[in-house]
Design a protein around this motif. Structure first.
Motif, PDB file in Angstrom:
ATOM      1  N   SER A 138      -8.828  10.309  21.679  1.00 49.54           N
ATOM      2  CA  SER A 138     -10.084   9.780  22.215  1.00 49.54           C
ATOM      3  C   SER A 138     -10.593   8.540  21.470  1.00 49.54           C
ATOM      4  N   HIS A 139      -9.754   7.985  20.555  1.00 50.51           N
ATOM      5  CA  HIS A 139     -10.171   6.770  19.840  1.00 50.51           C
ATOM      6  C   HIS A 139      -9.053   5.725  19.860  1.00 50.51           C
ATOM      7  N   ASP A 140      -9.449   4.475  19.804  1.00 57.15           N
ATOM      8  CA  ASP A 140      -8.492   3.383  19.720  1.00 57.15           C
ATOM      9  C   ASP A 140      -7.840   3.410  18.322  1.00 57.15           C
ATOM     10  N   ALA A 141      -6.506   3.392  18.287  1.00 49.74           N
ATOM     11  CA  ALA A 141      -5.801   3.578  17.004  1.00 49.74           C
ATOM     12  C   ALA A 141      -6.164   2.516  15.962  1.00 49.74           C
ATOM     13  N   SER A 142      -6.569   1.343  16.411  1.00 50.19           N
ATOM     14  CA  SER A 142      -6.878   0.286  15.435  1.00 50.19           C
ATOM     15  C   SER A 142      -8.287   0.425  14.847  1.00 50.19           C
ATOM     16  N   SER A 143      -9.019   1.455  15.305  1.00 51.98           N
ATOM     17  CA  SER A 143     -10.422   1.555  14.854  1.00 51.98           C
ATOM     18  C   SER A 143     -10.584   2.485  13.648  1.00 51.98           C
ATOM     19  N   TYR A 144      -9.503   3.178  13.253  1.00 50.55           N
ATOM     20  CA  TYR A 144      -9.670   4.148  12.166  1.00 50.55           C
ATOM     21  C   TYR A 144      -8.481   4.126  11.211  1.00 50.55           C
ATOM     22  N   VAL A 145      -8.660   4.769  10.066  1.00 50.52           N
ATOM     23  CA  VAL A 145      -7.544   5.040   9.156  1.00 50.52           C
ATOM     24  C   VAL A 145      -7.493   6.560   8.978  1.00 50.52           C
ATOM     25  N   ILE A 146      -6.300   7.071   8.668  1.00 52.15           N
ATOM     26  CA  ILE A 146      -6.129   8.517   8.501  1.00 52.15           C
ATOM     27  C   ILE A 146      -5.818   8.785   7.032  1.00 52.15           C
ATOM     28  N   LYS A 147      -6.539   9.718   6.444  1.00 47.98           N
ATOM     29  CA  LYS A 147      -6.311  10.019   5.027  1.00 47.98           C
ATOM     30  C   LYS A 147      -6.048  11.509   4.812  1.00 47.98           C
ATOM     31  N   ALA A 148      -4.998  11.791   4.054  1.00 48.54           N
ATOM     32  CA  ALA A 148      -4.735  13.176   3.655  1.00 48.54           C
ATOM     33  C   ALA A 148      -5.782  13.573   2.628  1.00 48.54           C
ATOM     34  N   ASP A 149      -6.102  14.853   2.567  1.00 43.94           N
ATOM     35  CA  ASP A 149      -7.211  15.272   1.699  1.00 43.94           C
ATOM     36  C   ASP A 149      -6.888  15.192   0.212  1.00 43.94           C
ATOM     37  N   GLY A 150      -5.697  15.610  -0.192  1.00 43.61           N
ATOM     38  CA  GLY A 150      -5.402  15.713  -1.634  1.00 43.61           C
ATOM     39  C   GLY A 150      -4.657  14.503  -2.168  1.00 43.61           C
ATOM     40  N   ALA A 152      -1.673  12.294  -2.888  1.00 45.77           N
ATOM     41  CA  ALA A 152      -0.453  12.243  -2.076  1.00 45.77           C
ATOM     42  C   ALA A 152       0.498  11.163  -2.570  1.00 45.77           C
ATOM     43  N   LEU A 153       0.468  10.879  -3.872  1.00 43.81           N
ATOM     44  CA  LEU A 153       1.385   9.921  -4.476  1.00 43.81           C
ATOM     45  C   LEU A 153       1.392   8.591  -3.734  1.00 43.81           C
ATOM     46  N   GLY A 154       0.231   8.101  -3.385  1.00 47.16           N
ATOM     47  CA  GLY A 154       0.132   6.795  -2.731  1.00 47.16           C
ATOM     48  C   GLY A 154       0.529   6.789  -1.272  1.00 47.16           C
ATOM     49  N   LYS A 155       0.876   7.964  -0.737  1.00 50.37           N
ATOM     50  CA  LYS A 155       1.323   7.998   0.662  1.00 50.37           C
ATOM     51  C   LYS A 155       0.289   8.672   1.564  1.00 50.37           C
ATOM     52  N   GLY A 156      -0.920   8.774   1.083  1.00 46.87           N
ATOM     53  CA  GLY A 156      -1.916   9.570   1.797  1.00 46.87           C
ATOM     54  C   GLY A 156      -2.762   8.806   2.789  1.00 46.87           C
ATOM     55  N   VAL A 157      -2.543   7.485   2.931  1.00 45.70           N
ATOM     56  CA  VAL A 157      -3.406   6.707   3.827  1.00 45.70           C
ATOM     57  C   VAL A 157      -2.551   6.018   4.885  1.00 45.70           C
ATOM     58  N   HIS A 158      -2.891   6.224   6.146  1.00 46.75           N
ATOM     59  CA  HIS A 158      -2.157   5.575   7.229  1.00 46.75           C
ATOM     60  C   HIS A 158      -3.096   4.706   8.048  1.00 46.75           C
ATOM     61  N   LEU A 159      -2.659   3.497   8.360  1.00 43.56           N
ATOM     62  CA  LEU A 159      -3.418   2.601   9.228  1.00 43.56           C
ATOM     63  C   LEU A 159      -2.592   2.428  10.499  1.00 43.56           C
TER      64      LEU A 159
END
Ligand code: AMP
Ligand code: GLY
Length: 426
Positions: A138-150, A152-159
């Motif tokens: 329900s959201h445009d993919a370019s409008s948000y970033v996804i973050k893992a909670d704990g 994650a060795l630098g791999k926890g953020v996805h744009l």
């Protein structure tokens, strides 16, 4: 001078080499130990064969040697090494695990900011896969970033750049990745602006901000390629005006420390805010409960006051602004990485040219190196941090680059960004 007989630095990166170097230069007679350290730290102290997760051995060593202990990396801090050492009556510089939740849980941090009115991107917490998928659809993919909670060795953020990509990221993070599976996901509004790394020393009540600095997270020039631990940094960041620094300090750093104290989990140590300067003012992208690496390298290069008394004041309830001073001028760090970093770095190559550095403004901090039969060899992804001091950021950056290359410091498969400071230097 504050004389401390024994100092133990926990960690093995460039940050820990820089911390040890500063502590040793401030305290020439001190015995310096690293757990476990790297090839460079063995030249200024004693490397112990103790990993950062071996809390029992670290505590035994620190207690038996009455060593002031400085914990560098995130994982042992979040896992409570500071608390374990305090229980053993060891003087330690590390926040409590309760305070380090600011770094250890992005959901905790977002809810904390909301509770205390600290500016941050709008967010949504998905607590199940179906909630996450529903958000993505329900959201445009370019409008948000996804973050893992704990952590994650630098791999926890996805744009993500498309809904398909976002869906894959969500599955990967909530199902496949052992570190993040079955934990909530944080969706954050994607902000635009200039990123800044702001640090403050704090005793839980008073804060003293350090100079604003800037990291370069992506692996390659022009900010492309995978996210890394950081490929270079400089300080002070000239785009931060005195007013920007004041606003950041009062609306974010001080409010965070006040909020943590009011919540009954005072934060003592060094607080690191990854911030974004936006048209609506500074906002928090993330918190870290430690020094940044590489940012610590230029910051400690510039710090003129003694470090250990500041650290002891933070932990002991009495930090004063006058205790923290910086030299005029600027410092920059260029990270030399090994081919394949961040995923599968090559190791084992001999490093050349370290003994040929003649410029007194250059300091090399080791990260992924070890010493084998007198040679320094590559043992990890980020290998060295080439740090330079200069009157201006531009001068510092040029000096750092001048030390690198076939006639300077080099190794097979070496790569580095050639555009550190591109935001401020042409
Ligand atoms: P973090 O580990 O949270 O600092 O995120 C890693 C990188 O992702 C940051 O340095 C930013 O470049 C980017 N990032 C994180 N959160 C946001 C956001 N809300 N908006 C835009 N970019 C972000
Ligand atoms: N330089 C980024 C970090 O230390 O997390």
């Amino acid at each position: 001078m504050t004389y401390i007989e024994n100092i133990l630095v926990v960690g093995k990166g460039g940050r820990e080499h820089a911390l040890g170097d500063k502590l040793a230069k401030d305290n020439p007679g001190t015995n310096l130990f690293f757990a476990p350290g790297n090839g460079g730290t063995s030249d200024i102290g004693t490397n112990l064969d103790i990993g950062v997760d071996d809390f029992d051995s670290i505590t035994d060593f620190a207690r038996d040697n009455d060593a002031f202990t400085v914990v560098g990396p995130d994982q042992p801090i979040v896992d409570g090494l500071g608390d374990a050492l305090r229980e053993a009556h060891v003087p330690v510089f590390a926040p409590t695990a309760a305070a380090a939740r600011l770094e250890g849980s992005k959901v905790f941090a977002a809810e904390f900011n909301e509770r205390h009115g600290i500016q941050q991107p709008r967010f949504f917490v998905a607590r199940s896969l179906s909630q996450a998928i529903q958000y993505v659809q329900s959201h445009d993919a370019s409008s948000y970033v996804i973050k893992a909670d704990g952590l994650a060795l630098g791999k926890g953020v996805h744009l993500p750049s498309s809904t398909v990509e976002a869906t894959n990221s969500v599955y990967e993070m909530m199902h496949k990745n052992d570190r993040t599976a079955h934990k909530p996901l944080l969706f954050q509004e994607r902000l635009t602006g200039r990123e800044v790394s702001m640090f403050a020393f704090t005793d839980g009540t008073h804060i003293v901000p350090l100079l604003p600095s800037q990291d370069h997270k992506r692996a390659f020039d022009h900010d492309i390629g995978p996210n890394t631990g950081g490929m270079g940094a400089y300080a002070p960041a000239p785009f931060m005006s005195a007013e920007d620094i004041d606003t950041f300090t009062s609306t974010i750093l001080q409010k965070t420390v006040d909020g943590m104290r009011e919540d009954g989990t005072p934060y003592k140590g060094v607080l690191y805010v990854g911030g974004m300067m936006t048209d609506q003012g500074p906002q928090v992208l993330e918190y870290n409960a430690r020094f940044g690496d590489p940012e610590a390298q230029p910051l400690l290069t510039l710090m003129s006051s003694e470090l250990a008394p500041v650290m002891l004041a933070c932990m002991g309830n009495g930090l004063r602004r006058q205790q923290v001073r910086f030299r005029n001028g600027a410092a920059a760090c260029v990270v030399l990485a090994s081919e394949g970093y961040p995923d599968t770095p090559e190791t084992g190559q001999v490093i050349y040219g370290l003994d040929q550095v003649e410029d007194p403004n250059i300091t090399v901090f080791h990260a992924g190196t070890s010493k084998v039969d007198g040679d320094y060899v590559v043992s990890g992804g980020r290998v060295l941090g080439i740090n330079a001091y200069g009157r201006t950021v531009k001068e510092a950056i040029h000096r750092a680059y001048a030390a690198i290359g076939p006639r300077g410091i080099h190794f097979d498969g070496m790569f580095y960004r050639t555009d550190i400071g591109h935001q401020v230097v042409r």
